[in-house]
Design an enzyme around this catalytic site. Structure first.
Site, PDB file in Angstrom:
ATOM      1  N   ARG A  73       6.427  -9.102  15.710  1.00  0.00           N
ATOM      2  CA  ARG A  73       6.654  -7.790  15.197  1.00  0.00           C
ATOM      3  C   ARG A  73       5.654  -6.264  15.703  1.00  0.00           C
ATOM      4  NH1 ARG A  73       6.751  -3.915  11.016  1.00  0.00           N
ATOM      5  NH2 ARG A  73       8.771  -2.984  10.656  1.00  0.00           N
ATOM      6  N   HIS A 124       5.015   0.281  -0.265  1.00  0.00           N
ATOM      7  CA  HIS A 124       5.324  -0.260   0.221  1.00  0.00           C
ATOM      8  C   HIS A 124       4.336  -1.569   1.936  1.00  0.00           C
ATOM      9  CE1 HIS A 124       3.311   3.124   3.427  1.00  0.00           C
ATOM     10  NE2 HIS A 124       3.777   2.325   3.830  1.00  0.00           N
ATOM     11  N   HIS A 181       0.705  -1.487  -0.277  1.00  0.00           N
ATOM     12  CA  HIS A 181      -0.301   0.205  -0.015  1.00  0.00           C
ATOM     13  C   HIS A 181       1.025   1.323  -0.112  1.00  0.00           C
ATOM     14  CE1 HIS A 181       1.554  -0.532   4.337  1.00  0.00           C
ATOM     15  NE2 HIS A 181       0.797   0.756   4.150  1.00  0.00           N
ATOM     16  N   ASP A 183       0.792   4.857   1.687  1.00  0.00           N
ATOM     17  CA  ASP A 183       0.312   5.852   2.932  1.00  0.00           C
ATOM     18  C   ASP A 183      -0.844   7.487   2.405  1.00  0.00           C
ATOM     19  OD1 ASP A 183       0.686   3.827   4.882  1.00  0.00           O
ATOM     20  OD2 ASP A 183       2.930   5.355   5.817  1.00  0.00           O
TER      21      ASP A 183
HETATM   22  C1  LIG Z   1      -6.947  -2.785   3.314  1.00  0.00           C
HETATM   23  C2  LIG Z   1      -6.197  -1.389   3.650  1.00  0.00           C
HETATM   24  C3  LIG Z   1      -6.615  -1.123   4.335  1.00  0.00           C
HETATM   25  C4  LIG Z   1      -5.377   0.210   4.536  1.00  0.00           C
HETATM   26  C5  LIG Z   1      -5.367   0.393   2.624  1.00  0.00           C
HETATM   27  C6  LIG Z   1      -5.052  -1.049   2.410  1.00  0.00           C
HETATM   28  O1  LIG Z   1      -5.929  -1.520   1.086  1.00  0.00           O
HETATM   29  C7  LIG Z   1      -3.452  -1.574   2.387  1.00  0.00           C
HETATM   30  C8  LIG Z   1      -3.581  -1.177   3.821  1.00  0.00           C
HETATM   31  C9  LIG Z   1      -4.469  -0.363   4.925  1.00  0.00           C
HETATM   32  C10 LIG Z   1      -3.790   1.475   5.202  1.00  0.00           C
HETATM   33  C11 LIG Z   1      -2.391   1.521   5.941  1.00  0.00           C
HETATM   34  C12 LIG Z   1      -2.143   2.732   6.146  1.00  0.00           C
HETATM   35  C13 LIG Z   1      -2.921   4.019   7.024  1.00  0.00           C
HETATM   36  O2  LIG Z   1      -3.129   3.673   7.849  1.00  0.00           O
HETATM   37  C14 LIG Z   1      -3.934   3.608   5.543  1.00  0.00           C
HETATM   38  C15 LIG Z   1      -4.994   4.885   6.251  1.00  0.00           C
HETATM   39  C16 LIG Z   1      -3.588   3.511   4.439  1.00  0.00           C
HETATM   40  O3  LIG Z   1      -3.039   4.152   3.625  1.00  0.00           O
HETATM   41  O4  LIG Z   1      -3.344   2.209   4.191  1.00  0.00           O
HETATM   42  C17 LIG Z   1      -4.867   2.292   5.345  1.00  0.00           C
HETATM   43  C18 LIG Z   1      -5.668   1.728   4.571  1.00  0.00           C
HETATM   44  C19 LIG Z   1      -7.191   1.971   5.913  1.00  0.00           C
HETATM   45  O5  LIG Z   1      -7.162   1.369   6.784  1.00  0.00           O
HETATM   46  O6  LIG Z   1      -7.959   2.757   4.568  1.00  0.00           O
HETATM   47  O1  LIG Z   2       5.153  -2.066  10.523  1.00  0.00           O
HETATM   48  C1  LIG Z   2       5.734  -1.661   9.351  1.00  0.00           C
HETATM   49  O2  LIG Z   2       6.662  -1.565   9.897  1.00  0.00           O
HETATM   50  C2  LIG Z   2       5.468  -0.937   8.374  1.00  0.00           C
HETATM   51  C3  LIG Z   2       3.402  -0.656   9.423  1.00  0.00           C
HETATM   52  C4  LIG Z   2       2.530   0.656   8.425  1.00  0.00           C
HETATM   53  O3  LIG Z   2       3.096   0.247   6.705  1.00  0.00           O
HETATM   54  C5  LIG Z   2       1.607   1.654   8.682  1.00  0.00           C
HETATM   55  O4  LIG Z   2       0.988   1.255   9.419  1.00  0.00           O
HETATM   56  O5  LIG Z   2       0.822   2.269   7.796  1.00  0.00           O
HETATM   57 FE   LIG Z   3       1.942   1.962   5.842  1.00  0.00          FE
END
Ligand SMILES: C=C1C[C@]23C[C@@]1(O)CC[C@H]2[C@@]12CC[C@H](O)[C@@](C)(C(=O)O1)[C@H]2[C@@H]3C(=O)O
Ligand SMILES: O=C(O)CCC(=O)C(=O)O
Ligand SMILES: [Fe+2]
Length: 352
Positions: A283, A273, A217, A219
């Site tokens: 972890r 990442h 994903h 951020d």
């Molecule tokens: C299933 C998902 C929720 C998420 C977007 C994703 O496709 C993969 C990672 C998740 C994450 C992690 C970081 C952030 O909290 C977030 C807002 C993002 O951009 O990627 C969340 C997404 C989410 O919770 O909606």
């Molecule tokens: O756990 C990690 O090192 C990365 C976590 C992450 O990518 C996130 O919370 O968006």
């Molecule tokens: Fe992330």
């Protein structure tokens, strides 16, 4: 047998996992673990406090370069004490090691808003979209409210939040100045009450070559400040290839998010990442997401713009809809303009 604090990941993923094991379809997934390790740029940010302007400028240039070339780098001598980081890590472990039943019950756990506790990938349609992890994704308002109470956890997280928010503002201001903007945009729009803290836990996973700890994903925020323990797992895309990020518990990792990529018109890279799992070790990581309020308009600071303007609220809703409909986030490609579509730079990678 899962321990009582683990979310029921085995149970939830049984069907998707057995489909894969029977069809042999995903055996090429070994590439998840066979990834070269690399040390991302290390920047000593204590130079920003020095009286020597040359040293300050040198540091700012390194930050600017790392955001363009990597989108992920580490800062050391960041001023956030080990005591604060270790203290929160201890509390983090304690809250994850509460029974699953208790964590997943709405509105009882530290008065966090509903939906703060998340585990797995409820909308996954294939094995690549699975995440072997649990998280508390907490709006900082939940922690700052008087009803958050005064317990060690709230106290530790407030301490961490207030210190990292200063670092986030400083970095964002440097990146804005480097794009020729001397503005108070971040100070006005990214407030303590609009940011989030995410506590992640990755339980040991018996299928480390098949299942992600956190699926690929980018951020969403302007930037993320991440602290991770000594257990390997974080990987990022560099020059089209996955590389493994060497852990450094003394450093904070800065990850450029979608909003900075859109605002800078593609100059700063919102880096893709993911986290891979470990068969034996659990972890932990904690992330601070530097976000504006939902009504903040995000528009590129130069022309022609690669992205249509959007409010942060609209963007978040689009992410939620995509995750619900497809099992993964699409992100910025949804907002490309005609110029953006033909732009020949590496933009976002799809999650699948
Ligand atoms: C299933 C998902 C929720 C998420 C977007 C994703 O496709 C993969 C990672 C998740 C994450 C992690 C970081 C952030 O909290 C977030 C807002 C993002 O951009 O990627 C969340 C997404 C989410 O919770 O909606
Ligand atoms: O756990 C990690 O090192 C990365 C976590 C992450 O990518 C996130 O919370 O968006
Ligand atoms: Fe992330």
């Amino acid at each position: 047998m899962d321990l009582i604090w683990n979310p029921p990941l085995h149970e939830a993923y049984k069907i998707l996992l057995s489909k894969t094991q029977n069809s042999n379809e995903e055996n090429g997934f070994d590439e998840l673990l066979a990834v070269e390790e690399c040390e991302v740029p290390v920047i000593d940010v204590s130079r920003l406090e020095e009286s020597d302007e040359v040293r300050r400028e040198e540091c700012k240039c390194e930050i600017f370069k790392a955001c363009q070339e990597w989108g992920l780098f580490q800062v050391v001598k960041h001023g956030i004490s080990n005591g604060i980081l270790r203290g929160l890590r201890v509390e983090q472990e304690k809250i994850f090691k509460q029974p699953f039943e208790k964590k997943s019950k709405e509105n009882t756990f530290f008065n966090f808003s509903s939906g703060s506790y998340r585990w797995g990938s409820p909308n996954a349609t294939c094995i690549r979209q699975l995440s072997w992890s649990e998280a508390f994704h907490i709006p900082l308002t939940d922690i700052l409210m008087p009803s958050a109470g005064s317990n060690t956890f709230s106290w530790r997280i407030q301490e961490f939040g207030s210190q990292v928010s200063i670092l986030a503002q400083t970095l964002a201001d440097i990146l804005a100045h480097k794009m020729g903007h001397k503005c108070s945009f971040f100070e006005e729009n990214c407030l303590a009450s609009t940011c989030y803290i995410r506590l992640n836990r990755y339980p040991p996973c018996p299928f480390p070559s098949q299942v992600h700890g956190l699926m690929p994903h980018t951020d969403t925020a302007f930037l993320t400040i991440l602290h991770q323990d000594q257990v390997r797992g974080l990987q990022m895309v560099k020059d089209g290839k996955w590389i493994s990020v060497k852990p450094n518990p003394d450093a904070l990792f800065i990850i450029i998010g979608d909003l900075f990529q859109a605002w800078s018109n593609g100059v700063y890279k919102s880096v893709e990442h993911r986290v891979v799992t470990n068969p034996k070790l659990e972890r932990f990581s904690m992330a601070y997401f530097f976000c504006p309020s939902d009504d903040t308009l995000i528009e590129s600071c130069t022309e022609p713009s690669l992205y249509n303007k959007f409010s942060f609220g609209e963007y978040r809703q689009q992410v939620r809809d995509d995750v619900h409909n497809f099992g993964y986030k699409i992100g910025l490609p949804n907002f490309l303009t005609r110029t953006g579509t033909t732009f020949d730079a590496p933009l976002q990678h799809s999650n699948v």
